[in-house]
Design a protein around this motif. Structure first.
Motif, PDB file in Angstrom:
ATOM      1  N   GLY A 115      36.682  -4.906 -59.554  1.00  0.00           N
ATOM      2  CA  GLY A 115      36.415  -3.763 -60.421  1.00  0.00           C
ATOM      3  C   GLY A 115      37.609  -3.463 -61.317  1.00  0.00           C
ATOM      4  N   THR A 116      38.795  -3.583 -60.746  1.00  0.00           N
ATOM      5  CA  THR A 116      40.021  -3.361 -61.525  1.00  0.00           C
ATOM      6  C   THR A 116      40.040  -4.255 -62.755  1.00  0.00           C
ATOM      7  OG1 THR A 116      41.315  -2.739 -59.579  1.00  0.00           O
ATOM      8  CG2 THR A 116      42.547  -3.608 -61.454  1.00  0.00           C
ATOM      9  N   TYR A 142      38.693   7.340 -60.784  1.00  0.00           N
ATOM     10  CA  TYR A 142      39.462   6.139 -60.439  1.00  0.00           C
ATOM     11  C   TYR A 142      38.816   4.947 -61.118  1.00  0.00           C
ATOM     12  CZ  TYR A 142      41.688   2.473 -57.629  1.00  0.00           C
ATOM     13  OH  TYR A 142      42.381   1.357 -57.216  1.00  0.00           O
ATOM     14  N   HIS A 143      39.654   4.131 -61.754  1.00  0.00           N
ATOM     15  CA  HIS A 143      39.121   2.959 -62.449  1.00  0.00           C
ATOM     16  C   HIS A 143      39.887   1.697 -62.070  1.00  0.00           C
ATOM     17  CE1 HIS A 143      36.672   5.661 -64.863  1.00  0.00           C
ATOM     18  NE2 HIS A 143      37.741   6.355 -65.163  1.00  0.00           N
ATOM     19  N   GLY A 144      40.347   1.629 -60.806  1.00  0.00           N
ATOM     20  CA  GLY A 144      41.138   0.485 -60.398  1.00  0.00           C
ATOM     21  C   GLY A 144      42.606   0.725 -60.711  1.00  0.00           C
ATOM     22  N   GLU A 205      33.467   7.681 -64.853  1.00  0.00           N
ATOM     23  CA  GLU A 205      32.547   7.371 -63.761  1.00  0.00           C
ATOM     24  C   GLU A 205      31.354   8.312 -63.971  1.00  0.00           C
ATOM     25  OE1 GLU A 205      34.063   6.982 -59.542  1.00  0.00           O
ATOM     26  OE2 GLU A 205      35.832   7.826 -60.468  1.00  0.00           O
ATOM     27  N   ASN A 210      35.234   9.039 -56.670  1.00  0.00           N
ATOM     28  CA  ASN A 210      36.564   8.794 -56.123  1.00  0.00           C
ATOM     29  C   ASN A 210      37.362  10.096 -56.053  1.00  0.00           C
ATOM     30  OD1 ASN A 210      37.063   5.744 -55.679  1.00  0.00           O
ATOM     31  ND2 ASN A 210      36.010   5.810 -57.652  1.00  0.00           N
ATOM     32  N   ASP A 238      32.067   3.392 -66.168  1.00  0.00           N
ATOM     33  CA  ASP A 238      32.584   2.594 -65.062  1.00  0.00           C
ATOM     34  C   ASP A 238      31.601   2.746 -63.907  1.00  0.00           C
ATOM     35  OD1 ASP A 238      33.811   1.407 -62.951  1.00  0.00           O
ATOM     36  OD2 ASP A 238      35.714   2.471 -63.149  1.00  0.00           O
ATOM     37  N   VAL A 240      31.296   0.781 -61.278  1.00  0.00           N
ATOM     38  CA  VAL A 240      31.687  -0.054 -60.137  1.00  0.00           C
ATOM     39  C   VAL A 240      31.053   0.492 -58.846  1.00  0.00           C
ATOM     40  CG1 VAL A 240      33.657  -0.821 -58.743  1.00  0.00           C
ATOM     41  CG2 VAL A 240      33.747  -1.009 -61.228  1.00  0.00           C
ATOM     42  N   ILE A 241      30.912   1.811 -58.750  1.00  0.00           N
ATOM     43  CA  ILE A 241      30.191   2.388 -57.598  1.00  0.00           C
ATOM     44  C   ILE A 241      28.718   2.628 -57.918  1.00  0.00           C
ATOM     45  CG2 ILE A 241      29.895   4.542 -56.248  1.00  0.00           C
ATOM     46  CD1 ILE A 241      32.889   4.521 -55.769  1.00  0.00           C
ATOM     47  N   LYS A 266      31.920  -4.058 -56.663  1.00  0.00           N
ATOM     48  CA  LYS A 266      31.313  -3.647 -55.387  1.00  0.00           C
ATOM     49  C   LYS A 266      29.930  -4.271 -55.141  1.00  0.00           C
ATOM     50  CE  LYS A 266      34.584   0.015 -54.846  1.00  0.00           C
ATOM     51  NZ  LYS A 266      35.226   0.940 -55.748  1.00  0.00           N
TER      52      LYS A 266
HETATM   53  C1  LIG Z   1      36.469   0.619 -56.592  1.00  0.00           C
HETATM   54  C2  LIG Z   1      36.499   1.047 -57.998  1.00  0.00           C
HETATM   55  C3  LIG Z   1      37.205   0.337 -58.984  1.00  0.00           C
HETATM   56  C4  LIG Z   1      38.127  -0.792 -58.639  1.00  0.00           C
HETATM   57  O1  LIG Z   1      37.463  -1.871 -58.084  1.00  0.00           O
HETATM   58  P1  LIG Z   1      38.297  -2.922 -57.188  1.00  0.00           P
HETATM   59  O2  LIG Z   1      37.295  -3.981 -56.876  1.00  0.00           O
HETATM   60  O3  LIG Z   1      38.794  -2.160 -56.008  1.00  0.00           O
HETATM   61  O4  LIG Z   1      39.403  -3.424 -58.042  1.00  0.00           O
HETATM   62  C5  LIG Z   1      37.057   0.710 -60.304  1.00  0.00           C
HETATM   63  N1  LIG Z   1      36.264   1.733 -60.644  1.00  0.00           N
HETATM   64  C6  LIG Z   1      35.593   2.450 -59.740  1.00  0.00           C
HETATM   65  C7  LIG Z   1      34.695   3.558 -60.189  1.00  0.00           C
HETATM   66  C8  LIG Z   1      35.702   2.148 -58.386  1.00  0.00           C
HETATM   67  O5  LIG Z   1      35.049   2.893 -57.485  1.00  0.00           O
END
Ligand SMILES: *Cc1c(COP(=O)(O)O)cnc(C)c1O
Length: 427
Positions: A115-116, A142-144, A205, A210, A238, A240-241, A266
Protein backbone atom coordinates in the motif's frame (compact mmCIF):
# COMPACT_ATOMS: atom_id res chain seq x y z
CA UNK A 1 7.83 -17.19 30.73
CA UNK A 2 5.50 -18.34 27.96
CA UNK A 3 6.68 -19.01 24.42
CA UNK A 4 5.53 -15.62 23.08
CA UNK A 5 7.45 -13.82 25.82
CA UNK A 6 10.57 -15.93 25.17
CA UNK A 7 10.34 -15.26 21.44
CA UNK A 8 9.95 -11.54 22.10
CA UNK A 9 13.12 -11.55 24.22
CA UNK A 10 14.99 -13.21 21.35
CA UNK A 11 13.38 -10.88 18.80
CA UNK A 12 14.38 -7.72 20.67
CA UNK A 13 18.03 -8.68 20.22
CA UNK A 14 17.79 -8.83 16.44
CA UNK A 15 14.77 -6.74 15.35
CA UNK A 16 14.30 -3.09 16.38
CA UNK A 17 11.72 -3.23 19.17
CA UNK A 18 11.41 -6.95 18.49
CA UNK A 19 9.20 -6.39 15.44
CA UNK A 20 9.10 -5.66 11.73
CA UNK A 21 6.22 -3.18 12.05
CA UNK A 22 5.83 -0.96 15.15
CA UNK A 23 2.22 -1.68 16.19
CA UNK A 24 3.10 -5.36 16.67
CA UNK A 25 5.24 -4.49 19.69
CA UNK A 26 2.07 -3.84 21.81
CA UNK A 27 3.63 -0.66 23.24
CA UNK A 28 0.33 1.22 23.07
CA UNK A 29 -1.23 -1.35 25.40
CA UNK A 30 1.86 -1.94 27.54
CA UNK A 31 1.91 -5.71 27.10
CA UNK A 32 4.16 -8.40 25.71
CA UNK A 33 3.12 -9.19 22.12
CA UNK A 34 1.70 -12.53 21.11
CA UNK A 35 3.65 -14.40 18.47
CA UNK A 36 1.32 -16.12 16.04
CA UNK A 37 1.76 -19.74 15.05
CA UNK A 38 -1.14 -20.25 12.66
CA UNK A 39 -4.59 -19.07 11.64
CA UNK A 40 -7.68 -20.65 10.16
CA UNK A 41 -11.07 -19.11 9.36
CA UNK A 42 -11.90 -16.50 12.02
CA UNK A 43 -9.30 -17.82 14.48
CA UNK A 44 -5.64 -17.37 15.17
CA UNK A 45 -3.42 -19.35 17.55
CA UNK A 46 -0.44 -17.94 19.36
CA UNK A 47 2.85 -19.73 19.92
CA UNK A 48 1.53 -21.07 23.25
CA UNK A 49 -1.46 -22.70 21.59
CA UNK A 50 -4.06 -20.15 22.78
CA UNK A 51 -6.88 -19.64 20.30
CA UNK A 52 -8.44 -16.22 19.65
CA UNK A 53 -11.31 -14.88 17.57
CA UNK A 54 -9.41 -12.57 15.22
CA UNK A 55 -10.67 -9.05 14.50
CA UNK A 56 -7.37 -7.87 13.04
CA UNK A 57 -7.52 -10.15 9.99
CA UNK A 58 -3.95 -9.16 9.08
CA UNK A 59 -5.21 -5.51 9.14
CA UNK A 60 -7.84 -6.21 6.52
CA UNK A 61 -6.61 -8.58 3.81
CA UNK A 62 -8.29 -11.71 5.21
CA UNK A 63 -11.85 -10.71 4.26
CA UNK A 64 -12.70 -14.36 3.57
CA UNK A 65 -11.03 -15.53 6.78
CA UNK A 66 -7.64 -17.16 7.16
CA UNK A 67 -6.43 -20.13 5.15
CA UNK A 68 -9.28 -20.00 2.67
CA UNK A 69 -9.04 -23.30 0.73
CA UNK A 70 -9.41 -21.71 -2.73
CA UNK A 71 -6.67 -19.19 -2.11
CA UNK A 72 -4.37 -21.76 -0.54
CA UNK A 73 -4.84 -24.09 -3.52
CA UNK A 74 -4.22 -21.30 -6.05
CA UNK A 75 -0.99 -20.37 -4.27
CA UNK A 76 0.17 -24.00 -4.06
CA UNK A 77 -0.49 -24.43 -7.75
CA UNK A 78 1.31 -21.20 -8.68
CA UNK A 79 4.35 -22.11 -6.57
CA UNK A 80 4.90 -25.25 -8.63
CA UNK A 81 5.43 -23.12 -11.75
CA UNK A 82 8.11 -20.94 -10.21
CA UNK A 83 8.26 -18.11 -7.70
CA UNK A 84 9.26 -15.12 -9.83
CA UNK A 85 10.22 -14.43 -13.42
CA UNK A 86 10.72 -10.66 -13.62
CA UNK A 87 8.67 -10.76 -16.81
CA UNK A 88 4.99 -10.47 -17.65
CA UNK A 89 2.46 -13.24 -17.01
CA UNK A 90 -1.14 -13.85 -18.07
CA UNK A 91 -2.31 -13.56 -14.46
CA UNK A 92 -1.35 -9.87 -14.31
CA UNK A 93 -3.59 -9.14 -17.29
CA UNK A 94 -6.36 -11.22 -15.79
CA UNK A 95 -6.34 -9.47 -12.41
CA UNK A 96 -6.23 -6.03 -14.08
CA UNK A 97 -9.21 -6.95 -16.28
CA UNK A 98 -11.09 -8.19 -13.24
CA UNK A 99 -10.34 -5.05 -11.20
CA UNK A 100 -11.44 -2.79 -14.05
CA UNK A 101 -14.62 -4.83 -14.20
CA UNK A 102 -15.28 -4.59 -10.46
CA UNK A 103 -14.23 -0.99 -9.73
CA UNK A 104 -15.98 2.05 -11.24
CA UNK A 105 -13.96 4.67 -13.14
CA UNK A 106 -10.72 2.82 -13.66
CA UNK A 107 -9.36 1.91 -17.07
CA UNK A 108 -5.80 0.89 -16.22
CA UNK A 109 -3.94 -0.69 -13.34
CA UNK A 110 -0.29 -0.69 -12.22
CA UNK A 111 0.68 -3.39 -9.70
CA UNK A 112 3.19 -2.76 -6.91
CA UNK A 113 4.13 -4.61 -3.71
CA UNK A 114 2.48 -2.70 -0.86
CA UNK A 115 0.00 0.00 0.00
CA UNK A 116 2.87 2.34 0.81
CA UNK A 117 4.29 1.87 -2.66
CA UNK A 118 0.87 2.33 -4.28
CA UNK A 119 0.35 5.69 -2.55
CA UNK A 120 3.91 6.88 -3.14
CA UNK A 121 3.55 6.12 -6.85
CA UNK A 122 0.04 7.62 -7.08
CA UNK A 123 1.38 10.90 -5.65
CA UNK A 124 4.21 10.92 -8.17
CA UNK A 125 1.68 10.36 -10.93
CA UNK A 126 -0.56 13.18 -9.64
CA UNK A 127 2.42 15.54 -9.48
CA UNK A 128 3.73 14.46 -12.87
CA UNK A 129 0.34 14.80 -14.54
CA UNK A 130 -0.51 18.21 -13.06
CA UNK A 131 2.98 19.71 -12.96
CA UNK A 132 2.26 20.80 -9.38
CA UNK A 133 4.14 19.85 -6.19
CA UNK A 134 1.84 20.36 -3.22
CA UNK A 135 -0.55 17.78 -1.85
CA UNK A 136 -3.32 17.94 0.71
CA UNK A 137 -3.84 15.10 3.19
CA UNK A 138 -5.96 14.84 6.31
CA UNK A 139 -4.80 14.74 9.89
CA UNK A 140 -5.10 11.20 11.21
CA UNK A 141 -5.27 9.56 7.78
CA UNK A 142 -2.52 7.01 7.20
CA UNK A 143 -1.18 6.44 3.72
CA UNK A 144 1.84 4.23 4.37
CA UNK A 145 5.31 5.31 5.39
CA UNK A 146 6.67 7.24 2.40
CA UNK A 147 8.31 10.54 3.38
CA UNK A 148 5.61 12.82 1.99
CA UNK A 149 2.88 10.96 3.89
CA UNK A 150 4.50 10.93 7.33
CA UNK A 151 2.98 14.25 8.19
CA UNK A 152 0.23 14.16 10.81
CA UNK A 153 -0.33 10.52 9.91
CA UNK A 154 -2.75 8.21 11.64
CA UNK A 155 -2.21 4.57 12.59
CA UNK A 156 -0.90 3.57 15.95
CA UNK A 157 2.80 4.16 15.94
CA UNK A 158 2.77 7.66 14.57
CA UNK A 159 -0.42 8.83 16.24
CA UNK A 160 0.48 7.49 19.65
CA UNK A 161 4.13 8.42 19.51
CA UNK A 162 2.84 11.97 19.93
CA UNK A 163 4.99 13.12 17.05
CA UNK A 164 3.41 14.89 14.12
CA UNK A 165 5.88 13.24 11.75
CA UNK A 166 8.88 10.94 11.64
CA UNK A 167 12.51 11.82 12.19
CA UNK A 168 14.40 11.48 8.95
CA UNK A 169 11.80 13.18 6.78
CA UNK A 170 13.42 16.28 5.25
CA UNK A 171 11.66 19.57 5.98
CA UNK A 172 11.74 20.26 2.24
CA UNK A 173 9.74 17.10 1.60
CA UNK A 174 7.24 17.70 4.37
CA UNK A 175 6.66 21.33 3.35
CA UNK A 176 4.78 20.21 0.25
CA UNK A 177 2.38 18.13 2.34
CA UNK A 178 -0.46 20.33 3.59
CA UNK A 179 -2.84 18.96 6.20
CA UNK A 180 -6.54 19.56 6.54
CA UNK A 181 -9.15 18.28 8.99
CA UNK A 182 -11.21 15.22 8.07
CA UNK A 183 -14.91 16.07 7.62
CA UNK A 184 -14.06 19.77 7.39
CA UNK A 185 -14.33 21.15 3.85
CA UNK A 186 -13.47 24.70 4.95
CA UNK A 187 -10.03 23.51 6.03
CA UNK A 188 -9.47 22.17 2.49
CA UNK A 189 -10.87 25.24 0.74
CA UNK A 190 -8.62 27.53 2.74
CA UNK A 191 -5.51 25.57 1.68
CA UNK A 192 -6.57 25.85 -1.97
CA UNK A 193 -7.06 29.58 -1.43
CA UNK A 194 -3.63 29.89 0.19
CA UNK A 195 -1.80 28.04 -2.61
CA UNK A 196 -3.69 28.80 -5.84
CA UNK A 197 -2.59 26.65 -8.79
CA UNK A 198 0.00 24.80 -6.68
CA UNK A 199 -1.92 21.80 -5.37
CA UNK A 200 -1.56 18.59 -7.35
CA UNK A 201 -4.02 16.46 -5.43
CA UNK A 202 -6.09 15.78 -2.37
CA UNK A 203 -5.54 12.31 -0.92
CA UNK A 204 -8.07 10.87 1.50
CA UNK A 205 -9.09 7.61 3.09
CA UNK A 206 -12.77 7.71 2.05
CA UNK A 207 -13.50 6.05 5.40
CA UNK A 208 -10.72 6.98 7.80
CA UNK A 209 -9.74 3.62 9.29
CA UNK A 210 -6.36 4.44 10.77
CA UNK A 211 -7.70 6.70 13.55
CA UNK A 212 -10.14 4.09 14.74
CA UNK A 213 -13.00 4.23 12.24
CA UNK A 214 -14.40 7.61 11.16
CA UNK A 215 -16.82 7.78 8.26
CA UNK A 216 -17.31 10.75 5.96
CA UNK A 217 -20.17 13.06 6.93
CA UNK A 218 -22.79 13.55 4.19
CA UNK A 219 -21.40 15.93 1.59
CA UNK A 220 -17.74 15.65 2.64
CA UNK A 221 -16.49 13.44 -0.20
CA UNK A 222 -18.78 15.23 -2.68
CA UNK A 223 -17.32 18.53 -1.49
CA UNK A 224 -13.76 17.27 -2.02
CA UNK A 225 -14.70 16.19 -5.54
CA UNK A 226 -16.14 19.63 -6.30
CA UNK A 227 -13.16 21.51 -4.83
CA UNK A 228 -10.68 19.39 -6.81
CA UNK A 229 -12.64 19.97 -10.03
CA UNK A 230 -12.79 23.70 -9.40
CA UNK A 231 -9.07 23.97 -8.65
CA UNK A 232 -7.79 21.59 -11.32
CA UNK A 233 -6.42 19.18 -8.71
CA UNK A 234 -6.75 15.40 -8.74
CA UNK A 235 -8.70 13.49 -6.11
CA UNK A 236 -7.02 10.33 -4.80
CA UNK A 237 -8.98 7.81 -2.78
CA UNK A 238 -6.59 5.71 -0.74
CA UNK A 239 -8.64 2.53 -0.71
CA UNK A 240 -5.96 0.28 0.74
CA UNK A 241 -8.50 -0.63 3.46
CA UNK A 242 -11.85 0.23 1.87
CA UNK A 243 -11.10 -1.25 -1.56
CA UNK A 244 -12.97 -4.52 -2.17
CA UNK A 245 -14.23 -4.23 1.44
CA UNK A 246 -17.03 -1.65 1.47
CA UNK A 247 -18.28 -3.04 -1.84
CA UNK A 248 -16.91 -4.81 -4.90
CA UNK A 249 -16.14 -1.39 -6.30
CA UNK A 250 -14.90 0.01 -2.99
CA UNK A 251 -15.76 3.49 -1.74
CA UNK A 252 -16.47 4.85 -5.22
CA UNK A 253 -19.35 2.39 -5.52
CA UNK A 254 -20.37 2.59 -1.84
CA UNK A 255 -20.60 6.40 -1.77
CA UNK A 256 -21.28 6.98 -5.47
CA UNK A 257 -18.31 9.32 -5.98
CA UNK A 258 -15.77 9.32 -8.78
CA UNK A 259 -12.11 9.66 -7.99
CA UNK A 260 -9.19 10.29 -10.36
CA UNK A 261 -6.69 7.87 -8.88
CA UNK A 262 -7.42 5.01 -6.52
CA UNK A 263 -4.88 3.02 -4.51
CA UNK A 264 -5.32 -0.54 -3.33
CA UNK A 265 -3.47 -2.91 -1.02
CA UNK A 266 -4.40 -5.40 1.70
CA UNK A 267 -7.41 -7.33 0.27
CA UNK A 268 -6.05 -7.18 -3.27
CA UNK A 269 -3.21 -9.54 -2.31
CA UNK A 270 -5.30 -12.11 -0.45
CA UNK A 271 -2.61 -12.10 2.28
CA UNK A 272 0.38 -11.72 -0.05
CA UNK A 273 2.27 -8.41 -0.44
CA UNK A 274 0.45 -6.55 -3.24
CA UNK A 275 -0.57 -2.98 -3.93
CA UNK A 276 -1.95 -1.22 -6.99
CA UNK A 277 -2.80 2.22 -8.28
CA UNK A 278 -5.38 2.79 -10.96
CA UNK A 279 -7.09 5.48 -12.97
CA UNK A 280 -8.21 6.55 -16.42
CA UNK A 281 -6.17 5.57 -19.47
CA UNK A 282 -5.26 9.24 -20.08
CA UNK A 283 -3.86 9.57 -16.58
CA UNK A 284 -2.21 6.15 -16.31
CA UNK A 285 -0.40 6.61 -19.62
CA UNK A 286 1.75 9.23 -17.90
CA UNK A 287 3.50 6.23 -16.30
CA UNK A 288 6.66 4.73 -17.84
CA UNK A 289 7.11 3.23 -20.37
CA UNK A 290 4.22 5.25 -21.94
CA UNK A 291 5.01 8.52 -20.23
CA UNK A 292 7.58 10.36 -18.17
CA UNK A 293 6.49 9.35 -14.64
CA UNK A 294 8.95 6.61 -13.72
CA UNK A 295 7.95 3.69 -11.53
CA UNK A 296 9.15 0.06 -11.58
CA UNK A 297 9.40 -3.09 -9.45
CA UNK A 298 11.49 -6.28 -9.56
CA UNK A 299 8.75 -8.31 -7.90
CA UNK A 300 5.73 -6.29 -9.10
CA UNK A 301 2.98 -8.58 -10.37
CA UNK A 302 4.70 -11.54 -8.69
CA UNK A 303 3.04 -14.72 -9.99
CA UNK A 304 2.36 -16.26 -6.56
CA UNK A 305 1.00 -13.00 -5.14
CA UNK A 306 -1.16 -12.51 -8.23
CA UNK A 307 -2.57 -16.03 -7.83
CA UNK A 308 -3.65 -15.23 -4.26
CA UNK A 309 -5.08 -11.83 -5.16
CA UNK A 310 -6.83 -12.98 -8.29
CA UNK A 311 -8.49 -15.85 -6.46
CA UNK A 312 -9.71 -13.63 -3.61
CA UNK A 313 -11.03 -10.92 -5.96
CA UNK A 314 -12.70 -13.48 -8.25
CA UNK A 315 -14.42 -15.01 -5.25
CA UNK A 316 -15.66 -11.60 -4.10
CA UNK A 317 -16.83 -10.78 -7.62
CA UNK A 318 -18.87 -13.95 -7.92
CA UNK A 319 -20.14 -13.87 -4.29
CA UNK A 320 -21.52 -10.37 -3.76
CA UNK A 321 -23.46 -11.73 -0.78
CA UNK A 322 -20.16 -11.55 1.15
CA UNK A 323 -20.69 -7.79 1.39
CA UNK A 324 -24.20 -7.94 2.81
CA UNK A 325 -23.08 -10.74 5.12
CA UNK A 326 -20.04 -9.00 6.62
CA UNK A 327 -21.77 -5.68 7.07
CA UNK A 328 -24.74 -7.39 8.74
CA UNK A 329 -22.24 -9.03 11.09
CA UNK A 330 -20.63 -5.67 11.76
CA UNK A 331 -24.09 -4.16 12.45
CA UNK A 332 -24.73 -6.88 14.96
CA UNK A 333 -21.34 -6.47 16.62
CA UNK A 334 -21.62 -2.67 16.76
CA UNK A 335 -25.18 -2.85 18.16
CA UNK A 336 -24.08 -5.39 20.76
CA UNK A 337 -21.17 -3.20 21.78
CA UNK A 338 -23.40 -0.11 22.01
CA UNK A 339 -25.84 -2.04 24.16
CA UNK A 340 -22.97 -3.23 26.35
CA UNK A 341 -21.83 0.38 26.73
CA UNK A 342 -25.34 1.54 27.62
CA UNK A 343 -25.93 -1.26 30.16
CA UNK A 344 -22.59 -0.80 31.88
CA UNK A 345 -22.73 2.99 31.85
CA UNK A 346 -19.31 3.04 30.17
CA UNK A 347 -18.62 6.14 28.11
CA UNK A 348 -17.90 4.38 24.85
CA UNK A 349 -18.72 5.48 21.32
CA UNK A 350 -18.94 2.79 18.67
CA UNK A 351 -18.27 3.93 15.11
CA UNK A 352 -19.07 1.65 12.21
CA UNK A 353 -19.01 1.86 8.43
CA UNK A 354 -19.73 -1.34 6.51
CA UNK A 355 -17.58 -4.13 7.96
CA UNK A 356 -15.29 -1.73 9.87
CA UNK A 357 -15.95 -1.08 13.57
CA UNK A 358 -14.12 0.85 16.29
CA UNK A 359 -14.84 1.78 19.90
CA UNK A 360 -13.70 5.13 21.32
CA UNK A 361 -13.56 5.63 25.06
CA UNK A 362 -15.20 9.03 25.07
CA UNK A 363 -18.80 10.19 25.55
CA UNK A 364 -18.64 12.48 22.51
CA UNK A 365 -19.16 11.67 18.86
CA UNK A 366 -15.98 11.09 16.85
CA UNK A 367 -15.86 12.77 13.43
CA UNK A 368 -12.24 13.88 13.17
CA UNK A 369 -8.78 13.03 14.42
CA UNK A 370 -9.12 15.69 17.12
CA UNK A 371 -12.27 13.92 18.35
CA UNK A 372 -10.54 10.53 18.14
CA UNK A 373 -7.66 11.67 20.32
CA UNK A 374 -10.15 12.36 23.13
CA UNK A 375 -10.48 8.63 23.62
CA UNK A 376 -9.08 7.45 26.96
CA UNK A 377 -6.09 5.39 25.86
CA UNK A 378 -5.64 3.79 29.29
CA UNK A 379 -9.17 2.47 29.01
CA UNK A 380 -8.45 1.13 25.54
CA UNK A 381 -5.38 -0.66 26.93
CA UNK A 382 -7.40 -2.18 29.78
CA UNK A 383 -10.14 -3.22 27.35
CA UNK A 384 -7.59 -4.79 25.00
CA UNK A 385 -5.93 -6.78 27.80
CA UNK A 386 -9.21 -8.14 29.15
CA UNK A 387 -10.51 -9.01 25.69
CA UNK A 388 -7.28 -10.85 24.89
CA UNK A 389 -7.65 -12.80 28.12
CA UNK A 390 -11.20 -13.68 26.97
CA UNK A 391 -9.87 -15.09 23.71
CA UNK A 392 -10.60 -12.08 21.48
CA UNK A 393 -7.75 -10.71 19.38
CA UNK A 394 -8.10 -6.96 18.73
CA UNK A 395 -5.78 -4.31 17.37
CA UNK A 396 -3.24 -3.59 20.12
CA UNK A 397 -3.86 0.16 19.74
CA UNK A 398 -6.80 2.57 19.75
CA UNK A 399 -6.22 4.15 16.35
CA UNK A 400 -7.05 1.06 14.30
CA UNK A 401 -10.17 -0.73 13.09
CA UNK A 402 -11.88 -4.03 13.89
CA UNK A 403 -12.18 -6.04 10.66
CA UNK A 404 -14.99 -8.50 10.00
CA UNK A 405 -14.56 -11.46 7.68
CA UNK A 406 -17.00 -13.88 6.10
CA UNK A 407 -15.52 -16.56 8.39
CA UNK A 408 -16.82 -14.98 11.60
CA UNK A 409 -19.81 -17.01 12.79
CA UNK A 410 -22.85 -15.91 14.77
CA UNK A 411 -21.41 -17.80 17.75
CA UNK A 412 -18.13 -15.84 17.41
CA UNK A 413 -20.09 -12.58 17.47
CA UNK A 414 -22.16 -13.69 20.48
CA UNK A 415 -19.03 -14.70 22.37
CA UNK A 416 -17.40 -11.40 21.51
CA UNK A 417 -20.42 -9.35 22.63
CA UNK A 418 -20.61 -11.33 25.89
CA UNK A 419 -16.93 -10.59 26.53
CA UNK A 420 -17.42 -6.91 25.68
CA UNK A 421 -20.30 -6.71 28.20
CA UNK A 422 -18.14 -8.12 30.96
CA UNK A 423 -15.17 -5.97 30.07
CA UNK A 424 -17.12 -2.71 29.76
CA UNK A 425 -18.76 -3.37 33.14
CA UNK A 426 -15.36 -4.01 34.71
CA UNK A 427 -13.86 -0.78 33.35
C1 LIG B 1 -2.21 -0.12 5.38
C2 LIG B 1 -2.41 1.15 4.68
C3 LIG B 1 -1.44 1.70 3.81
C4 LIG B 1 -0.07 1.11 3.70
O1 LIG B 1 -0.07 -0.17 3.18
P1 LIG B 1 1.19 -1.13 3.46
O2 LIG B 1 0.88 -2.35 2.66
O3 LIG B 1 1.23 -1.34 4.94
O4 LIG B 1 2.39 -0.41 2.97
C5 LIG B 1 -1.77 2.81 3.07
N1 LIG B 1 -2.98 3.37 3.17
C6 LIG B 1 -3.92 2.91 3.99
C7 LIG B 1 -5.26 3.56 4.03
C8 LIG B 1 -3.66 1.80 4.79
O5 LIG B 1 -4.60 1.36 5.64
Amino acid sequence: MDTSAALFERAKKVLPGGVNSPVRAYRAVGLTPRFIAKADGAYIWDADGNRYIDYVCSWGPMILGHNHPLIREAVEKAVKDGLSFGASTEREVEIAELMINMVPNIEMVRMVNSGTEAVMSALRLARGATGRDKIIKFEGCYHGHSDAMLVKAGSSAVAEGGRPSSAGVPIDTAKDTLTAQYNNLDSVASLFAQYPGEIACVIVEPVAANMGVVGPNPGFLEGLRALCDKEGALLIFDEVITGFRLAKGGAQEYFGIKTDIVTFGKIIGGGMPVGAYCGSRALMEHIAPCGSVYQAGTLSGNPVAMAAGLTQLSYLNSHPEVYTDISAKADRLADGMRQAAAESGANVRINQVGSLVAPFFTPDSVESFTDATKSDLNKYAAYFEKMLASGIYLAPAQFEAMFLSSAHTDADLENTITAVKQVFSAL
